[in-house]
Scaffold this motif. Structure first.
Motif, PDB file in Angstrom:
ATOM      1  N   ASP A 200      -2.757  78.442  46.696  1.00 44.81           N
ATOM      2  CA  ASP A 200      -3.294  77.533  45.688  1.00 44.81           C
ATOM      3  C   ASP A 200      -3.938  76.309  46.347  1.00 44.81           C
ATOM      4  O   ASP A 200      -5.012  75.854  45.943  1.00 44.81           O
ATOM      5  CB  ASP A 200      -2.162  77.099  44.752  1.00 44.81           C
TER       6      ASP A 200
ATOM      7  N   THR B 233      -7.317  77.300  47.709  1.00 47.04           N
ATOM      8  CA  THR B 233      -8.266  77.511  46.613  1.00 47.04           C
ATOM      9  C   THR B 233      -8.808  76.184  46.092  1.00 47.04           C
ATOM     10  O   THR B 233     -10.029  76.022  45.912  1.00 47.04           O
ATOM     11  CB  THR B 233      -7.593  78.276  45.460  1.00 47.04           C
ATOM     12  N   LYS B 234      -7.931  75.228  45.860  1.00 48.19           N
ATOM     13  CA  LYS B 234      -8.352  73.930  45.340  1.00 48.19           C
ATOM     14  C   LYS B 234      -9.171  73.159  46.380  1.00 48.19           C
ATOM     15  O   LYS B 234     -10.113  72.428  46.029  1.00 48.19           O
ATOM     16  CB  LYS B 234      -7.130  73.107  44.931  1.00 48.19           C
TER      17      LYS B 234
ATOM     18  N   LYS C  59     -11.151  74.498  48.598  1.00 49.20           N
ATOM     19  CA  LYS C  59     -12.487  75.098  48.611  1.00 49.20           C
ATOM     20  C   LYS C  59     -13.310  74.636  47.400  1.00 49.20           C
ATOM     21  O   LYS C  59     -14.535  74.468  47.507  1.00 49.20           O
ATOM     22  CB  LYS C  59     -12.367  76.618  48.632  1.00 49.20           C
ATOM     23  N   GLU C  60     -12.647  74.443  46.280  1.00 49.24           N
ATOM     24  CA  GLU C  60     -13.354  73.903  45.110  1.00 49.24           C
ATOM     25  C   GLU C  60     -13.811  72.465  45.380  1.00 49.24           C
ATOM     26  O   GLU C  60     -14.908  72.064  44.964  1.00 49.24           O
ATOM     27  CB  GLU C  60     -12.443  73.964  43.884  1.00 49.24           C
ATOM     28  N   LEU C  61     -12.982  71.704  46.083  1.00 48.56           N
ATOM     29  CA  LEU C  61     -13.395  70.359  46.505  1.00 48.56           C
ATOM     30  C   LEU C  61     -14.586  70.451  47.445  1.00 48.56           C
ATOM     31  O   LEU C  61     -15.555  69.678  47.308  1.00 48.56           O
ATOM     32  CB  LEU C  61     -12.223  69.662  47.203  1.00 48.56           C
ATOM     33  N   GLN C  62     -14.544  71.381  48.378  1.00 49.56           N
ATOM     34  CA  GLN C  62     -15.642  71.537  49.321  1.00 49.56           C
ATOM     35  C   GLN C  62     -16.948  71.863  48.600  1.00 49.56           C
ATOM     36  O   GLN C  62     -18.008  71.317  48.935  1.00 49.56           O
ATOM     37  CB  GLN C  62     -15.307  72.656  50.318  1.00 49.56           C
ATOM     38  N   THR C  63     -16.870  72.725  47.608  1.00 52.12           N
ATOM     39  CA  THR C  63     -18.068  73.058  46.832  1.00 52.12           C
ATOM     40  C   THR C  63     -18.637  71.816  46.155  1.00 52.12           C
ATOM     41  O   THR C  63     -19.859  71.567  46.190  1.00 52.12           O
ATOM     42  CB  THR C  63     -17.747  74.125  45.782  1.00 52.12           C
ATOM     43  N   ALA C  64     -17.779  71.025  45.535  1.00 49.74           N
ATOM     44  CA  ALA C  64     -18.228  69.814  44.840  1.00 49.74           C
ATOM     45  C   ALA C  64     -18.818  68.802  45.819  1.00 49.74           C
ATOM     46  O   ALA C  64     -19.824  68.133  45.504  1.00 49.74           O
ATOM     47  CB  ALA C  64     -17.064  69.198  44.070  1.00 49.74           C
TER      48      ALA C  64
ATOM     49  N   ALA D  54     -12.719  66.758  41.683  1.00 53.06           N
ATOM     50  CA  ALA D  54     -12.260  67.907  42.466  1.00 53.06           C
ATOM     51  C   ALA D  54     -11.193  67.471  43.476  1.00 53.06           C
ATOM     52  O   ALA D  54     -10.242  68.222  43.739  1.00 53.06           O
ATOM     53  CB  ALA D  54     -13.443  68.556  43.183  1.00 53.06           C
TER      54      ALA D  54
ATOM     55  N   ALA E  23      -7.279  68.754  43.540  1.00 56.23           N
ATOM     56  CA  ALA E  23      -6.724  69.421  44.716  1.00 56.23           C
ATOM     57  C   ALA E  23      -5.381  68.849  45.139  1.00 56.23           C
ATOM     58  O   ALA E  23      -4.613  69.520  45.847  1.00 56.23           O
ATOM     59  CB  ALA E  23      -7.713  69.311  45.889  1.00 56.23           C
TER      60      ALA E  23
ATOM     61  N   THR F 151     -14.496  67.494  54.980  1.00 55.50           N
ATOM     62  CA  THR F 151     -14.049  68.453  53.968  1.00 55.50           C
ATOM     63  C   THR F 151     -13.985  69.860  54.544  1.00 55.50           C
ATOM     64  O   THR F 151     -13.034  70.617  54.269  1.00 55.50           O
ATOM     65  CB  THR F 151     -14.974  68.402  52.747  1.00 55.50           C
TER      66      THR F 151
END
Length: 377
Positions: free
Chosen positions: A46, A49-50, A52-57, A76, A80, A202
């Motif tokens: 988890d 996953t969070k 990577k979502e921060l990295q995308t943002a 994001a 995370a 990040t």
């Protein structure tokens, strides 16, 4: 993060009155140890996953630095933090996260952070690695890693809190978090290096977290496999050391009492985003997770089943202590930096500190009931 000393001693097996067998008998304890290893993997999965979502943002923001995209990156980061906060219950016993030689914890979540080590601050517009164009002409992951905690423990160059500072800036508000403008990443001096630094930090965070998660992934010849096969008493000793160290010296001590005593915003955990209360709650929730053998919607055999078999009243007391700590932290009026400086807030913060200290004492009793002597500093 400051390294906290701890020492644990394994005593001879203690047998509770009314219990004729070893409280960590193989058939009962092995499922709990195996469940712990699975729970750790679930939590770190988890976390990654969070992250990577921060990295995308962050990547979306640095490609086009608008206020809306900065807000999305901040959200994001906040999203995370709960997963990582819960995972800190797996620290303090030399596991993959904080192994003395290879553990990346200092690169991931170190604090407190000297803002001027990274970037310009009020009164010092040319401060920091970002503005040191002659000394550090090229920013790379390797450079940031080498600079982390160089020449001082507050010289933090990487991790969640470096990213937090870049996204929010200094917190100069009496009522809310920092409010760095998106223009700092577009038109301000060295805006290009600021974008690059944020992107690199990040990326490095994700890689470091993935390295930890891989050590607990099922089906691999890794730390998690070895842990699951470890002799039950040694494994439970490690588990309780992690819980007791986080609950006591780290959470009630370093993360709360220091800020409470000093009334200083710089001593709070997430001082730029005002997310400290959320961090504290996640840490306490992580302790409860391990005791109950659960993470999110996943549930299994926890320490509670071992304790209940030996001393049902102690098990109930432990569960009450865990919930009381969560309730006490939740009752702190936010933001935390204001709570430590107001009469009402200080009462609530002290109540949470006291609840965590009582919880830690009960964790020691739990260890004793299971035949383990747990000495925590």
């Amino acid at each position: 993060m400051k390294k906290l000393g701890w020492m644990v001693l394994v005593a001879g097996t203690l047998v509770s009155a009314g219990c004729a067998t070893d409280p960590l008998e193989e058939s009962r304890a092995r499922p709990v140890v195996e469940r712990y290893a699975a729970l750790v993997n679930e939590n770190y999965t988890d976390v990654v996953t969070k992250a990577k979502e921060l990295q995308t943002a962050v990547n979306v923001f640095v490609a086009d630095p608008t206020e809306a995209k900065l807000a999305a990156a901040r959200n994001a980061w906040l999203a995370a933090r709960p997963a990582y906060g819960q995972s800190e219950a797996f620290r303090f016993y030399g596991g993959p996260i904080d192994d003395e030689d290879t553990g990346p914890e200092g690169l991931i979540n170190a604090w407190p952070l000297d803002e001027a080590y990274i970037d310009s601050v009020r009164g010092a517009p040319e401060a920091g690695i970002i503005n040191a164009t002659l000394e550090f002409p090229t920013l790379t992951e390797e450079l940031l890693t080498s600079l982390n905690e160089r020449d001082g423990e507050t010289n933090i160059a990487t991790g969640y809190h470096a990213i937090e500072f870049l996204l929010w800036g200094q917190d100069e508000s009496k009522t809310g978090p920092g409010n760095r403008p998106a223009s700092d990443f577009e038109t301000a001096p060295n805006a290009d290096r600021r974008r690059q630094y944020l992107k690199l930090a990040t990326e490095l965070l994700v890689k470091d977290l993935e390295s930890v998660q891989a050590q607990w992934a099922p089906g691999a010849d890794n730390y998690g496999k070895k842990f699951g096969a470890e002799e039950p008493k040694e494994a439970v000793l490690r588990i309780l050391t992690g819980l007791g160290s986080l609950s006591g010296a780290e959470l009630s001590g370093e993360r709360m009492t220091v800020a409470y005593d000093n009334r200083d915003q710089e001593d709070e955990h997430s001082c730029f985003s005002d997310n400290t209360k959320g961090d504290l709650y996640a840490n306490a929730l992580g302790i409860q997770n391990v005791y109950l053998g659960r993470y999110g919607n996943q549930d299994g055999k926890g320490l509670d089943e071992l304790v209940a078999a030996v001393d049902p009243k102690l098990d109930e007391e432990m569960k009450k202590r865990l919930q009381a700590s969560l309730d006490a932290i939740q009752a702190i009026p936010g933001p935390f930096d204001q709570a430590i400086d107001t009469a009402e807030g200080r009462v609530k913060v002290k109540a949470a500190i006291d609840a965590l200290e009582a919880q830690t004492e009960t964790l020691v009793d739990v260890a004793t009931a299971l035949g383990i002597t747990l000495n925590l500093e």
